[in-house]
Design a protein around this motif. Structure first.
Motif, mmCIF file in Angstrom:
data_model
loop_
_atom_site.group_PDB
_atom_site.id
_atom_site.type_symbol
_atom_site.label_atom_id
_atom_site.label_comp_id
_atom_site.label_asym_id
_atom_site.label_seq_id
_atom_site.Cartn_x
_atom_site.Cartn_y
_atom_site.Cartn_z
ATOM 1 N N GLU A 167 -6.802 5.895 -1.255
ATOM 2 C CA GLU A 167 -7.349 4.648 -0.747
ATOM 3 C C GLU A 167 -6.185 3.954 -0.048
ATOM 4 O OE1 GLU A 167 -10.223 0.945 -1.906
ATOM 5 O OE2 GLU A 167 -9.324 2.094 -3.522
ATOM 6 N N ILE A 168 -6.234 3.959 1.263
ATOM 7 C CA ILE A 168 -5.128 3.457 2.074
ATOM 8 C C ILE A 168 -5.324 1.977 2.371
ATOM 9 C CG2 ILE A 168 -3.914 3.692 4.274
ATOM 10 C CD1 ILE A 168 -4.870 6.625 4.321
ATOM 11 N N VAL A 169 -4.215 1.231 2.274
ATOM 12 C CA VAL A 169 -4.230 -0.176 2.645
ATOM 13 C C VAL A 169 -3.149 -0.424 3.693
ATOM 14 C CG1 VAL A 169 -5.202 -1.045 0.473
ATOM 15 C CG2 VAL A 169 -2.723 -0.796 0.692
ATOM 16 N N VAL A 170 -3.435 -1.353 4.600
ATOM 17 C CA VAL A 170 -2.456 -1.764 5.602
ATOM 18 C C VAL A 170 -1.756 -2.987 5.025
ATOM 19 C CG1 VAL A 170 -2.130 -2.632 7.950
ATOM 20 C CG2 VAL A 170 -3.808 -0.826 7.504
ATOM 21 N N ILE A 171 -0.416 -2.967 5.117
ATOM 22 C CA ILE A 171 0.392 -4.015 4.490
ATOM 23 C C ILE A 171 1.307 -4.709 5.497
ATOM 24 C CG2 ILE A 171 0.350 -3.009 2.175
ATOM 25 C CD1 ILE A 171 3.176 -1.811 2.849
ATOM 26 N N VAL A 172 1.622 -5.962 5.174
ATOM 27 C CA VAL A 172 2.601 -6.735 5.930
ATOM 28 C C VAL A 172 3.474 -7.479 4.926
ATOM 29 C CG1 VAL A 172 1.165 -7.029 7.994
ATOM 30 C CG2 VAL A 172 1.042 -8.734 6.171
ATOM 31 N N ASN A 173 4.504 -8.101 5.445
ATOM 32 C CA ASN A 173 5.387 -8.937 4.648
ATOM 33 C C ASN A 173 4.585 -10.133 4.123
ATOM 34 O OD1 ASN A 173 7.288 -11.332 4.398
ATOM 35 N ND2 ASN A 173 8.774 -9.692 4.717
ATOM 36 N N PRO A 174 4.811 -10.552 2.884
ATOM 37 C CA PRO A 174 4.067 -11.694 2.335
ATOM 38 C C PRO A 174 4.235 -12.987 3.156
ATOM 39 C CG PRO A 174 5.233 -10.567 0.584
ATOM 40 C CD PRO A 174 5.702 -9.962 1.884
ATOM 41 N N LYS A 175 5.334 -13.107 3.894
ATOM 42 C CA LYS A 175 5.567 -14.303 4.708
ATOM 43 C C LYS A 175 4.869 -14.228 6.065
ATOM 44 C CE LYS A 175 9.920 -15.324 2.472
ATOM 45 N NZ LYS A 175 11.364 -15.176 2.530
ATOM 46 N N ASN A 176 4.324 -13.068 6.392
ATOM 47 C CA ASN A 176 3.602 -12.914 7.650
ATOM 48 C C ASN A 176 2.316 -13.738 7.562
ATOM 49 O OD1 ASN A 176 1.678 -11.724 9.601
ATOM 50 N ND2 ASN A 176 3.329 -10.260 9.947
ATOM 51 N N PRO A 177 1.992 -14.515 8.606
ATOM 52 C CA PRO A 177 0.799 -15.366 8.544
ATOM 53 C C PRO A 177 -0.531 -14.601 8.572
ATOM 54 C CG PRO A 177 1.864 -15.564 10.689
ATOM 55 C CD PRO A 177 2.762 -14.728 9.832
ATOM 56 N N ALA A 178 -0.527 -13.339 8.946
ATOM 57 C CA ALA A 178 -1.773 -12.562 8.987
ATOM 58 C C ALA A 178 -2.380 -12.463 7.590
ATOM 59 C CB ALA A 178 -1.503 -11.172 9.541
ATOM 60 N N THR A 179 -3.703 -12.615 7.526
ATOM 61 C CA THR A 179 -4.388 -12.507 6.240
ATOM 62 C C THR A 179 -5.425 -11.384 6.227
ATOM 63 O OG1 THR A 179 -5.989 -14.177 6.913
ATOM 64 C CG2 THR A 179 -4.083 -14.932 5.625
ATOM 65 N N ARG A 180 -5.988 -11.078 7.397
ATOM 66 C CA ARG A 180 -6.983 -10.008 7.520
ATOM 67 C C ARG A 180 -6.843 -9.354 8.882
ATOM 68 N NH1 ARG A 180 -12.970 -11.731 6.720
ATOM 69 N NH2 ARG A 180 -13.054 -9.945 8.090
ATOM 70 N N MET A 181 -7.278 -8.108 8.953
ATOM 71 C CA MET A 181 -7.225 -7.395 10.217
ATOM 72 C C MET A 181 -8.306 -6.314 10.191
ATOM 73 S SD MET A 181 -3.796 -5.737 11.898
ATOM 74 C CE MET A 181 -2.943 -7.299 11.952
ATOM 75 N N PHE A 182 -8.900 -6.055 11.340
ATOM 76 C CA PHE A 182 -9.845 -4.950 11.472
ATOM 77 C C PHE A 182 -9.066 -3.674 11.753
ATOM 78 C CE2 PHE A 182 -12.420 -8.647 12.811
ATOM 79 C CZ PHE A 182 -13.430 -8.546 11.874
ATOM 80 N N SER A 183 -9.663 -2.522 11.451
ATOM 81 C CA SER A 183 -9.015 -1.233 11.701
ATOM 82 C C SER A 183 -8.574 -1.093 13.150
ATOM 83 C CB SER A 183 -9.957 -0.073 11.357
ATOM 84 O OG SER A 183 -10.076 0.074 9.981
ATOM 85 N N GLU A 184 -9.437 -1.505 14.089
ATOM 86 C CA GLU A 184 -9.121 -1.388 15.508
ATOM 87 C C GLU A 184 -7.867 -2.180 15.857
ATOM 88 O OE1 GLU A 184 -12.180 -2.548 14.375
ATOM 89 O OE2 GLU A 184 -13.152 -0.595 14.487
ATOM 90 N N GLN A 185 -7.733 -3.365 15.256
ATOM 91 C CA GLN A 185 -6.554 -4.200 15.510
ATOM 92 C C GLN A 185 -5.304 -3.532 14.945
ATOM 93 O OE1 GLN A 185 -8.387 -7.547 13.460
ATOM 94 N NE2 GLN A 185 -8.107 -8.797 15.301
#
Length: 136
Positions: free
Chosen positions: A24-42
């Protein structure tokens, strides 16, 4: 007759046991990154050099999770993605993502760079990174 059915069921069970379970793969960012959600295409756009808003962090070539991510998110084979990056690097329009061998290394790289984006198995998530997409 019952013995034959039993043997077939046993063989089917053994075969199923040898097929690896998909992660089960998840896309991750730094906790300080303002992004909260993203679509697969993005998310996919960063891993083929179509956007420089985030810096992609990759698993090493040949990693099963990398192939699965490419298939599910980019609908591409690893060789196709490699060709895309080769062209971008050759023409000076991009720099190939840094590659790491383990989820711990990918996680560490993402945790160290607020603009980084990566993917790991969901079981490896901790509070050093933020999940913005679960790959279906």
């Amino acid at each position: 007759m019952t013995t034959t059915i039993g043997k077939m069921l046993l063989a089917a069970g053994l075969l199923a046991a040898t097929v690896p379970a998909l992660a089960e793969i998840v896309v991750i960012v730094n906790p300080k990154n303002p992004a909260t959600r993203m679509f697969s295409e993005q998310a996919g756009q960063f891993f083929i050099g179509k956007s420089a808003l985030f810096t992609p962090v990759e698993f090493n070539e040949g990693a099963a999770i990398r192939s699965e991510f490419y298939s599910k998110v980019l609908q591409k084979e690893p060789a196709q993605v490699k060709a895309i990056w080769s062209k971008l690097v050759f023409t000076g329009k991009g720099t190939a993502p840094k590659e790491y061998h383990t989820a711990a290394e990918v996680k560490k790289a993402v945790a160290a760079d607020v603009s980084a984006i990566g993917y790991i198995d969901k079981s490896a998530v901790d509070d050093s990174v933020k999940v913005i997409l679960t790959v279906q």
